[in-house]
Design an enzyme around this catalytic site. Structure first.
Site, PDB file in Angstrom:
ATOM      1  N   LYS A 165      26.028  58.289  78.968  1.00 41.02           N
ATOM      2  CA  LYS A 165      25.833  57.738  77.629  1.00 41.02           C
ATOM      3  C   LYS A 165      24.435  58.074  77.110  1.00 41.02           C
ATOM      4  O   LYS A 165      23.425  57.820  77.770  1.00 41.02           O
ATOM      5  CB  LYS A 165      26.026  56.215  77.649  1.00 41.02           C
ATOM      6  CG  LYS A 165      27.464  55.797  77.911  1.00 41.02           C
ATOM      7  CD  LYS A 165      28.419  56.301  76.835  1.00 41.02           C
ATOM      8  CE  LYS A 165      29.841  55.810  77.066  1.00 41.02           C
ATOM      9  NZ  LYS A 165      30.778  56.367  76.081  1.00 41.02           N
ATOM     10  N   ASP A 241      35.557  62.593  69.578  1.00 46.08           N
ATOM     11  CA  ASP A 241      36.300  61.405  69.987  1.00 46.08           C
ATOM     12  C   ASP A 241      36.467  60.468  68.795  1.00 46.08           C
ATOM     13  O   ASP A 241      37.530  60.390  68.189  1.00 46.08           O
ATOM     14  CB  ASP A 241      35.544  60.725  71.136  1.00 46.08           C
ATOM     15  CG  ASP A 241      36.184  59.431  71.620  1.00 46.08           C
ATOM     16  OD1 ASP A 241      37.086  58.907  70.961  1.00 46.08           O
ATOM     17  OD2 ASP A 241      35.750  58.920  72.674  1.00 46.08           O
ATOM     18  N   LYS A 265      42.421  58.502  71.556  1.00 52.70           N
ATOM     19  CA  LYS A 265      42.528  57.094  71.931  1.00 52.70           C
ATOM     20  C   LYS A 265      43.842  56.533  71.363  1.00 52.70           C
ATOM     21  O   LYS A 265      44.059  56.550  70.147  1.00 52.70           O
ATOM     22  CB  LYS A 265      41.344  56.304  71.382  1.00 52.70           C
ATOM     23  CG  LYS A 265      39.976  56.737  71.917  1.00 52.70           C
ATOM     24  CD  LYS A 265      39.791  56.306  73.359  1.00 52.70           C
ATOM     25  CE  LYS A 265      38.330  56.142  73.778  1.00 52.70           C
ATOM     26  NZ  LYS A 265      37.432  57.234  73.505  1.00 52.70           N
TER      27      LYS A 265
END
Length: 368
Positions: A165, A241, A265
């Site tokens: 991250k 994403d 997702k």
């Protein structure tokens, strides 16, 4: 076959490793899940699950799901759950937008349809392409020392793929990623995921200074155009994403050449139906694919595993085992994890065996 009853459960799923941290102080302590059970007049039950990562990650929030499912569910009573395209159109007709609210309902219909056909869900999704999928682990945002130590521990546990991250102070993140890369064996796959935390200016600073490190850049900025402006000067692969919220988004990314890979997702796209549609077209267009979700336990992880293993192996990036993130159990016969790889449970539908006693009382129920 007709839908006879729908029940919805609220299940809080605390994280095994404590708070999950991203840049800009974004932190979550748990997945706050809604689990849906759809039972047909044949006596079969299908299960679905949706859990946002806090209120900050996607345009979704737990209270919204708990409020929205009771609005949609009564319209599904009497419908054939195997008519998946029609179920999707009906949900979009009676409830505008908010795809995440529809995700668990759609997933439960897929589970029910596969159970009725007595086949694993992967069969209905195009067929099994491999026995297992490679897993990645997340190095959450923290101090340089903590992130390097966590990366070492993950690799020691036998994992070869890290999502690191970033997206905070650029110079601090350069130091973090440099330390993580130095702490793991050469050949470890590293994704630097900014979760849309940077401006193009900041993302280019980071990319330029870290050119010597082998990694894939994931969602550096908020919009497709911002990420594209970074990609023009980037000599590394890019995966998007948060920018993939619809079929139109995926086609826009393709037209602009804005990414090499996509992370899909399930709940962001509105369920298994739309995820499968976008996945199949994206594969044909040449994208690398990861299928996962915003969160959940055994039910949602099983759906991710079936979608991952029906993705051609040469186009699949990796997967994640969310049921191992949380302290609570909701089902037996969970997705099997061996070392750094995950398979799908044996049995029809999702393959898992949900234990209703573990869910508590439903907060909503409708049906005959």
């Amino acid at each position: 076959m007709k839908i006879e009853t729908i029940k919805a459960y609220h299940v809080v799923q605390p994280f095994v490793d404590g708070p999950y941290r991203m840049s800009k102080g974004r932190v979550a302590d748990c997945f706050d899940a809604v689990i849906v059970a759809i039972t047909s007049d044949s006596g079969l039950t299908g299960w679905g699950e949706m859990a946002p990562l806090g209120n900050f990650y996607s345009a979704a929030f737990p209270a919204g799901t708990r409020s929205g499912v009771p609005e949609i569910a009564p319209h599904l009573i009497g419908q054939d759950p195997r008519g998946l395209a029609g179920i999707g159109r009906l949900m979009d007709t009676v409830f505008k937008g908010h795809p995440y609210i529809k995700s668990a309902l759609d997933m439960a219909c897929w589970d029910l349809a596969a159970r009725a056909a007595d086949v694993p869900l992967v069969t209905l999704l195009g067929g099994r392409e491999s026995e297992t999928a490679e897993l990645y682990k997340v190095v959450t945002h923290g101090s340089v020392e903590a992130m390097a130590a966590l990366a070492k521990r993950i690799v020691k546990d036998g994992f070869h793929r890290l999502q690191v991250k970033v997206g905070g102070n650029v110079h601090d993140d350069i130091e973090r990623v440099t330390a993580v890369a130095a702490s793991v064996p050469k050949g470890t796959v590293i994704f630097c995921d900014a979760n849309a935390g940077w401006t193009p200016y900041q993302a280019r600073q980071f990319a330029d200074t870290t050119r010597a490190i082998d990694y894939t850049f994931e969602q550096p900025c908020t919009t497709i155009d911002e990420c594209m402006s970074v990609r023009r000067s980037l000599d590394k692969p890019m995966v998007l994403d948060e920018s993939v919220a619809s079929l139109d988004d995926m086609l826009d990314i393709h037209r602009k050449g804005a990414a090499d890979g996509l992370t899909l997702k399930i709940s962001r796209l509105g369920g298994v139906t739309k995820t499968r549609q976008i996945r199949d077209l994206a594969v044909d267009l040449g994208f690398m694919i990861t299928v996962e979700d915003t969160g959940g336990a055994e039910i949602d992880t099983a759906a991710m595993a079936h979608l991952s293993l029906s993705t051609p192996e040469e186009r699949r990036l990796h997967a994640i085992a969310f049921h191992e993130w949380v302290t609570v159990r909701t089902a037996s016969n969970m997705p099997p994890v061996t070392g750094s790889r995950m398979g799908i449970p044996d049995g029809p539908g999702l393959g898992i065996d949900v234990v209703p006693d573990l869910l508590g009382a439903p907060f909503f129920e409708v049906g005959h």
